[in-house]
Design an enzyme around this catalytic site. Structure first.
Site, short mmCIF file in Angstrom:
data_model
loop_
_atom_site.label_atom_id
_atom_site.label_comp_id
_atom_site.label_asym_id
_atom_site.label_seq_id
_atom_site.Cartn_x
_atom_site.Cartn_y
_atom_site.Cartn_z
N LYS A 206 0.56 -1.33 -0.40
CA LYS A 206 0.15 -0.58 0.15
C LYS A 206 1.14 1.20 0.02
O LYS A 206 0.15 2.63 -0.68
CB LYS A 206 -0.89 -0.25 0.61
CG LYS A 206 -1.95 -1.32 0.83
CD LYS A 206 -3.17 -0.56 1.85
CE LYS A 206 -4.25 -2.03 1.96
NZ LYS A 206 -3.65 -3.48 1.93
C1 LIG Z 1 -4.43 -4.64 1.50
C2 LIG Z 1 -4.07 -5.62 1.15
C3 LIG Z 1 -4.06 -7.08 1.00
C4 LIG Z 1 -5.07 -6.44 -0.53
O1 LIG Z 1 -5.58 -5.65 -1.27
P1 LIG Z 1 -6.82 -5.22 -2.05
O2 LIG Z 1 -5.84 -4.72 -2.58
O3 LIG Z 1 -7.43 -5.05 -1.25
O4 LIG Z 1 -7.03 -6.57 -2.54
C5 LIG Z 1 -3.35 -8.05 1.04
N1 LIG Z 1 -2.14 -8.22 1.35
C6 LIG Z 1 -1.88 -7.21 2.53
C7 LIG Z 1 -0.78 -7.44 3.46
C8 LIG Z 1 -2.18 -5.95 2.16
O5 LIG Z 1 -2.09 -4.58 2.76
#
Ligand SMILES: *Cc1c(COP(=O)(O)O)cnc(C)c1O
Length: 435
Positions: free
Chosen positions: A107
């Site tokens: 993210k």
């Molecule tokens: C947010 C997140 C996900 C999921 O990603 P999406 O884009 O919501 O499908 C998977 N793994 C981790 C570690 C995350 O922080």
């Protein structure tokens, strides 16, 4: 470039409007009106390009009409101050490591890009007033957004989180920053935090006195830049001579990450097929099997960033393929794993290869292990560093996980936070007192 709403009843928006608003007025998600294909020559020589060169080319396709190249290149290179390398786990399975950023999770890419894009758009337009980003978090989003915006001039971030319900490792990543980041510790649960944020956006007095915006994960500025690292993964695999029939497996919750990969594919990136790897929250998995989308309440798992019962970006996937279940299920297959299977996968992978998976990446890895066909090579997205889930991972692999220096540095910082009740009037008075 114009952005339309997946509900098709809101007027089209400019990039700036889409970024500042986040959600369309008809509550649909914004989609770029066209997705240009990159020329064949780009893919022929892609392995000779650096990550920054690749990302700048991809960014130009999305944002080139709206932002001068010089500014856009700077935003892209500032965002990608860390690498997203592929690492061999076994001869046919590679890990695309997305945890080399400040908060050790993927993210970071979207949050850093959005912060810089928002700063670019508001420059000189707010009469010197600060823009206030409000974000409610149950853990990971708050740290990525706070760190993404840290030190970005003209923007102040308020991170609302539920007292005692966020792990200490997650909490320190947004409570120790100071500067333009204020952590607000709410005496309540995550839903209270979300309610306070939503009420603030709907309060006309607050909106009259302050500039408020959100940094939601459905924002185009957070979700589109994730396409950058799919192109880079392909380039690095091509350099290894392993990009012939590439299968990309994406641990998915809200489905923003995999949707960015599908955009990359639409732009011509030669990915053979995708796998959406889920934990026990199997809504998309069931959709692929049955053609029926049946959202349900989320269930709690050890891969908790994927505990989503009604993935927001599902409508973007539908929109991208005209709602055609046949097209969607021929390009994407699914997988769903219980906590027991996730733990076993972390253990087996560690015992057999020495590679330490986090619980989310474990879903992606296992889906390749079970689903790769003869002649295919798999890349799974390792979406977070295993140290972020230290206790869970250590218990599964029966060995210790080293905490990287930059995570340890957060843990040494002093906690700075504001105590808040779950009463909106208190939160409102607090915000007004800050002006
Ligand atoms: C947010 C997140 C996900 C999921 O990603 P999406 O884009 O919501 O499908 C998977 N793994 C981790 C570690 C995350 O922080």
């Amino acid at each position: 470039m114009k952005y339309y709403s997946t509900n098709h009843t809101a007027p089209q928006a400019s990039l700036e409007e889409a970024v500042v608003k986040g959600l369309a007025s008809d509550r649909g998600l914004f989609m770029p009106e066209n997705i240009k294909r990159l020329p064949a020559e780009f893919f022929e020589n892609i392995e000779k390009l650096t990550f920054h060169e690749i990302a700048c080319t991809v960014a130009e396709v999305f944002f080139g009409e709206d932002i001068p190249k010089e500014d856009l290149d700077r935003i892209v290179c500032d965002t990608l101050a860390f690498d997203c390398p592929v690492s061999e786990v076994e001869p046919t399975i590679y890990s695309l490591e997305l945890f080399h950023g400040p908060t050790l999770a993927f993210k970071d890419v979207g949050a850093r890009f959005m912060a810089r894009l928002l700063q670019y758009f508001i420059k000189g337009k707010t009469d010197g007033r600060e823009v206030n980003v409000l974000v409610a978090t149950s853990g990971d989003t708050g740290s990525a957004v706070a760190n993404g915006f840290l030190g970005v001039e003209g923007i102040h971030v308020y991170v609302l989180y539920p007292k005692g319900k966020v792990s200490p490792i997650q909490e320190c990543q947004f409570t120790t920053l100071g500067r333009n980041i204020t952590a607000v510790e709410v005496d309540g649960v995550f839903d209270d935090c979300q309610r306070l944020v939503k009420s603030a956006f709907m309060d006309s007095e607050l909106c009259g006195k302050m500039i408020l915006t959100s940094a939601n994960s459905i924002n185009v500025a957070r979700f589109l830049p994730q396409a950058f690292y799919y192109f880079n993964a392909y380039a690095r695999m091509k350099a290894l001579g392993k990009a012939g029939r590439l299968v990309v497996s994406v641990p998915s919750g809200n489905f923003g990450n995999i949707t960015a990969g599908l955009f990359a594919h639409r732009m011509g990136l030669p990915i053979h097929r995708f796998i959406a790897a889920n934990n026990a929250n199997d809504i998309f998995y069931n959709y692929l099997l049955s053609g029926l989308y049946k959202p349900k309440a989320s269930v709690q798992t050890i891969a908790n960033a994927m505990d989503v019962g009604d993935p927001s970006n599902f409508v973007r996937i539908l929109d991208l393929y005209g709602g055609d279940h046949g097209r969607i299920s021929s390009l994407i297959s699914g997988a769903s794993y219980s906590d027991t299977q996730i733990r076993q996968t972390m253990k087996d992978c560690y015992d057999n290869t020495g590679y330490i998976l986090d619980p989310h990446g474990a879903c992606g890895y296992r889906a390749l292990k079970e689903g790769l066909c003869e002649g295919e090579t798999g890349v799974f997205l390792e979406t977070a560093h295993p140290a972020k889930f230290k206790e869970t991972v250590e218990a599964a692999i029966n060995d210790s996980v080293t905490i990287p220096d930059r995570l340890a540095a957060f843990m040494k910082g002093d906690k700075l936070s504001v105590d808040m009740t779950s009463d909106f009037n208190d939160f409102k008075a607090f915000l007004l007192s800050r002006q």
